[in-house]
Structures are given as C-alpha cells and as structure tokens.
Scaffold this active site. Structure first.
Site, PDB file in Angstrom:
ATOM      1  N   ASP A 132      -5.133  -0.734  -9.233  1.00 54.51           N
ATOM      2  CA  ASP A 132      -5.978   0.256  -8.557  1.00 54.51           C
ATOM      3  C   ASP A 132      -5.072   1.303  -7.925  1.00 54.51           C
ATOM      4  O   ASP A 132      -4.015   0.969  -7.361  1.00 54.51           O
ATOM      5  CB  ASP A 132      -6.852  -0.387  -7.482  1.00 54.51           C
ATOM      6  CG  ASP A 132      -7.822   0.629  -6.890  1.00 54.51           C
ATOM      7  OD1 ASP A 132      -8.857   0.886  -7.533  1.00 54.51           O
ATOM      8  OD2 ASP A 132      -7.530   1.189  -5.816  1.00 54.51           O
ATOM      9  N   GLU A 134      -4.966   4.953  -5.449  1.00 55.70           N
ATOM     10  CA  GLU A 134      -5.595   5.976  -4.612  1.00 55.70           C
ATOM     11  C   GLU A 134      -4.900   7.290  -4.947  1.00 55.70           C
ATOM     12  O   GLU A 134      -3.671   7.331  -5.139  1.00 55.70           O
ATOM     13  CB  GLU A 134      -5.459   5.647  -3.130  1.00 55.70           C
ATOM     14  CG  GLU A 134      -6.056   4.304  -2.721  1.00 55.70           C
ATOM     15  CD  GLU A 134      -7.530   4.182  -3.028  1.00 55.70           C
ATOM     16  OE1 GLU A 134      -8.215   5.220  -3.079  1.00 55.70           O
ATOM     17  OE2 GLU A 134      -8.000   3.060  -3.241  1.00 55.70           O
ATOM     18  N   HIS A 265     -11.332   0.982   0.139  1.00 59.62           N
ATOM     19  CA  HIS A 265     -10.782   2.175  -0.498  1.00 59.62           C
ATOM     20  C   HIS A 265      -9.273   2.229  -0.316  1.00 59.62           C
ATOM     21  O   HIS A 265      -8.693   3.310  -0.200  1.00 59.62           O
ATOM     22  CB  HIS A 265     -11.432   3.451   0.050  1.00 59.62           C
ATOM     23  CG  HIS A 265     -12.793   3.695  -0.494  1.00 59.62           C
ATOM     24  ND1 HIS A 265     -13.044   3.907  -1.833  1.00 59.62           N
ATOM     25  CD2 HIS A 265     -14.003   3.746   0.114  1.00 59.62           C
ATOM     26  CE1 HIS A 265     -14.329   4.092  -2.017  1.00 59.62           C
ATOM     27  NE2 HIS A 265     -14.931   3.991  -0.865  1.00 59.62           N
ATOM     28  N   ASP A 270      -8.847  -3.124  -3.117  1.00 54.42           N
ATOM     29  CA  ASP A 270      -9.712  -2.877  -4.275  1.00 54.42           C
ATOM     30  C   ASP A 270      -9.312  -3.757  -5.462  1.00 54.42           C
ATOM     31  O   ASP A 270     -10.177  -4.191  -6.235  1.00 54.42           O
ATOM     32  CB  ASP A 270      -9.647  -1.401  -4.675  1.00 54.42           C
ATOM     33  CG  ASP A 270     -10.447  -0.513  -3.731  1.00 54.42           C
ATOM     34  OD1 ASP A 270     -11.023  -1.048  -2.786  1.00 54.42           O
ATOM     35  OD2 ASP A 270     -10.480   0.709  -3.954  1.00 54.42           O
TER      36      ASP A 270
END
Length: 400
Positions: A132, A134, A265, A270
C-alpha cells in the site's frame, strides 16, 4: 459501532471538506485558468505538468467531499442528518461540483510505453506480498509516493514488514495531509524514493502483489522502481464479487462492516487491513476460486442465489406493472426483476401509462431523486395511480 454515530462522525468530515472546498475553489480555478492559458500559448511540458497538478488537486478535493457525503447518507437513518447532507450538497453544486476539467495533451509529447501488465490471480495463494502506498495525488505520472507499506506473507502468515515515509521532493497539499495525517514536516528528513527503491524491489521480487485497488499502487511502483510485471491479487475486485450489493467497496467501509484492523489511511495499517479482508473472503467462500465458478443459471454471485431461495413468494405483484430505479443494495437488478416476475408482475423499461409500481433504490449520481423517480412523481400529480416502494419495503414483501 452504531450506524448513526458513524454517520455523525462522517458528517463532520463532510462539513470540513466542504468548508475547505468553498474556501479554496475560486482561487484554485483562477490558477487553473491562468495555467491553461500559459500552456496553450507556449505548449511547454513543464507548464503541462503544472496544469495537471492543479487539475488533480481539484479532483482530489471533490473526491473527498463526494465520498464522505455518500457514506454519511448511506449510514444514516435520521432525516435531520440526510437533510443537512442535501443542503451541503447543494452548496457544493452551486460552486460547480462534478465539473470535470479535461486537458488535451499536445501530440508533440511522446506517448509513454506501458509494460505488459501481470494478470489478476483468481485462485487462493498462501505466499505473496501486500503493498500500500500513500501519495501526493492520484496521477502516477505527476504525483509522488510519500509512504510505503509492505508485508511479506508466507503460508498465510506475515513474516516481514516494511514501512517508510518518503520525501516526495514536492509540496504535500493540505487535502492529502487531512486524508493521511502526513505533513511536509514529517517527510522533510526522509529518504527519497530513489534511495529506497532497491529495498522495495528486494521485498517484492517477482511475488504476486496483494492490494485494494492494487493497480493504482502498481502504476506508482512502476514509475518509481522501473518495470513491474508481477501478477496481482485485488481485494476490491474480490469484494465486488463476494459482497455484491454492498453500499460501496472502499477499504474503510469494509473495515467497519467486518470489524477489521482500523484503516487509518496510512500505508502499513492499510496493508494489514487488506490482508485481513483477503483472509476473510478466502474463509467465507472457501477459496478465491469459488468467486469465479459458474453458479446455477449463471447467477452473478452466491448472495443472489441465497435470496432467491429464501424469498417467500405469494403473488405480491400479481398483475402489477413495475419498474426499478437506482441501484439496489442487496441484489442485482436481474434478480430483483426475477422476484417481480415470480410474484406475478411485469417489468417495464420506462415510466409509461401502464406502470403502477416504482421500486426506488439509491441514485449512484448523488442524493437527489433519479429521473425515473421524478417522472413517476410527475405522473402521480397528473392523476396516475402509482405506488412508490422503497428498497427495504421491497425486501420486506418477500420476507427478506
């Protein structure tokens, strides 16, 4: 947690995002207009990237507001909350919400050659990596990674974890900070993606990659680390098959529904939530393979079959002419139509003079009534006898 408590929490997000949108949208639109004129005049690639950044900032602002208002209305059963959502939505629309700004890229810019992608895995795997990211935005060509989370899984168990903040060498917008909690100060002293990409490659190697809407992360990884042709497992794709009729398939929504590890988030959180969701689907359906097996009469999913078997049919719509408008939460449109037909009714394609029952689902384009719903209300005012049935009442008629 009670749905109305969750709805109130998300309503606060709606207010925050709308206030932010209303405070910044005029200034942002002016910047976009100015950047567009400069780009069209000079046709310079740097000006194109600047314009693209601004447009994606606008889209991100709108996505956050639209996402939260949809969740709030879906969760809440209180008229006061729904009415406030509608009022906030009207304020948003008055500022030009939903207007998609497209940029035509000039032919002088050479197209980017895409590597042949890996394939979606349609069977259960015990060994894989969960990834994952960001990022500063949604465009893998212009936005940058700000955090990486990776889990290495062997025999269904996590054997290694990796989490690292990344200096994107560009400013993180307040919109992204509000979403992730990651600030410009937090990434200032962190390594760049170039400094850690060998570590990422070593973790991923040629393993299948698991993620939620994983192709998004894969596109950013390709941009940062070079060619990447790994096969992939996508819990978003699996969830749409496993839980057909859910209000939505956002990871945060599924985390709440199934009480998984809190989705923050943030990259590693995540990753953990995504693995737990994958394990849940594997356990619930005795393997990913079962999501892709043909069912009786090619039904879309097990949920539809279950409802058809469970429904108590006694001619509820005998000699009634029905139409369904909006999206239904529990069943596919095909199955709902079959219930009506088995109950003695007919299914119409439009709100015509024959229609005397309208089943109302959720409008996927916003909180307002659908065009067919409005047409039915108009015909009722003109004297046509039409019964408006909400989705939950429709299920109740069949004992569901």
């Amino acid at each position: 947690m009670n749905k109305d408590i969750l709805a109130k929490q998300h309503l606060q997000y709606v207010r925050t995002y709308l206030r932010f949108y209303l405070e910044h949208i005029d200034e942002l639109l002016e910047k976009i207009t100015k950047a567009k004129k400069e780009y069209e005049h000079k046709q310079d690639e740097k000006l194109y990237l600047k314009l693209d950044d601004l447009v994606h900032e606008k889209k991100t602002m709108e996505y956050l507001f639209e996402h939260e208002i949809f969740i709030t209305r879906t969760l809440s059963s209180q008229d006061s909350i729904i009415d406030e959502c509608d009022d906030l939505y009207r304020q948003y629309m008055s500022k030009g919400g939903y207007k998609d700004m497209k940029i035509e890229k000039k032919s002088w810019h050479a197209p980017i050659k895409k590597a042949k992608p890996g394939q979606l895995v349609k069977k259960t795997l015990a060994n894989y990596v969960v990834v994952d990211l960001e990022t500063t935005g949604l465009n893998s060509e212009t936005d940058k990674i700000i955090e990486v989370g990776i889990l290495k899984v062997r025999d269904h168990q996590i054997v290694e974890t990796y989490q690292q903040l990344v200096n994107p060498q560009k400013k993180i917008s307040s919109t992204i900070t509000n979403l992730t909690g990651i600030t410009n100060e937090m990434v200032a002293g962190q390594p760049t993606i170039k400094e850690i990409r060998q570590k990422i490659k070593n973790m991923i190697e040629d393993e299948p990659i698991l993620g939620h809407h994983v192709l998004f992360d894969i596109q950013f990884l390709k941009k940062a680390c070079g060619p990447l042709n790994n096969d992939y497992l996508d819990t978003l794709h699996y969830a749409k098959k496993a839980f057909y009729g859910s209000d939505n398939y956002q990871l945060s929504t599924l985390v709440k529904i199934f009480s998984l590890t809190n989705n923050e988030h943030r990259a590693l959180a995540d990753c953990i939530a995504t693995k737990e969701l994958y394990d849940l689907i594997v356990e619930k359906f005795q393997g990913i393979e079962n999501l892709y097996k043909d069912e009786i009469n090619n039904r879309q999913n097990r949920l539809d079959l279950y409802i058809l078997k469970r429904a108590h049919i006694e001619g509820q719509f005998q000699n009634r002419n029905c139409i369904i408008t909006g999206n239904l939460k529990k069943v596919s449109r095909k199955t709902a139509n079959e219930l009506i037909l088995k109950a003695g009714g007919t299914v119409q394609k439009s709100v015509n003079k024959k229609v005397n029952v309208v089943i109302v689902g959720v409008n996927p384009y916003g909180p307002h009534a659908t065009a067919k719903h409005l047409k039915a209300l108009e015909r009722i005012e003109q004297g046509q006898k039409i019964d408006i049935i909400e989705e939950n009442e429709f299920y109740r008629l069949f004992g569901l």
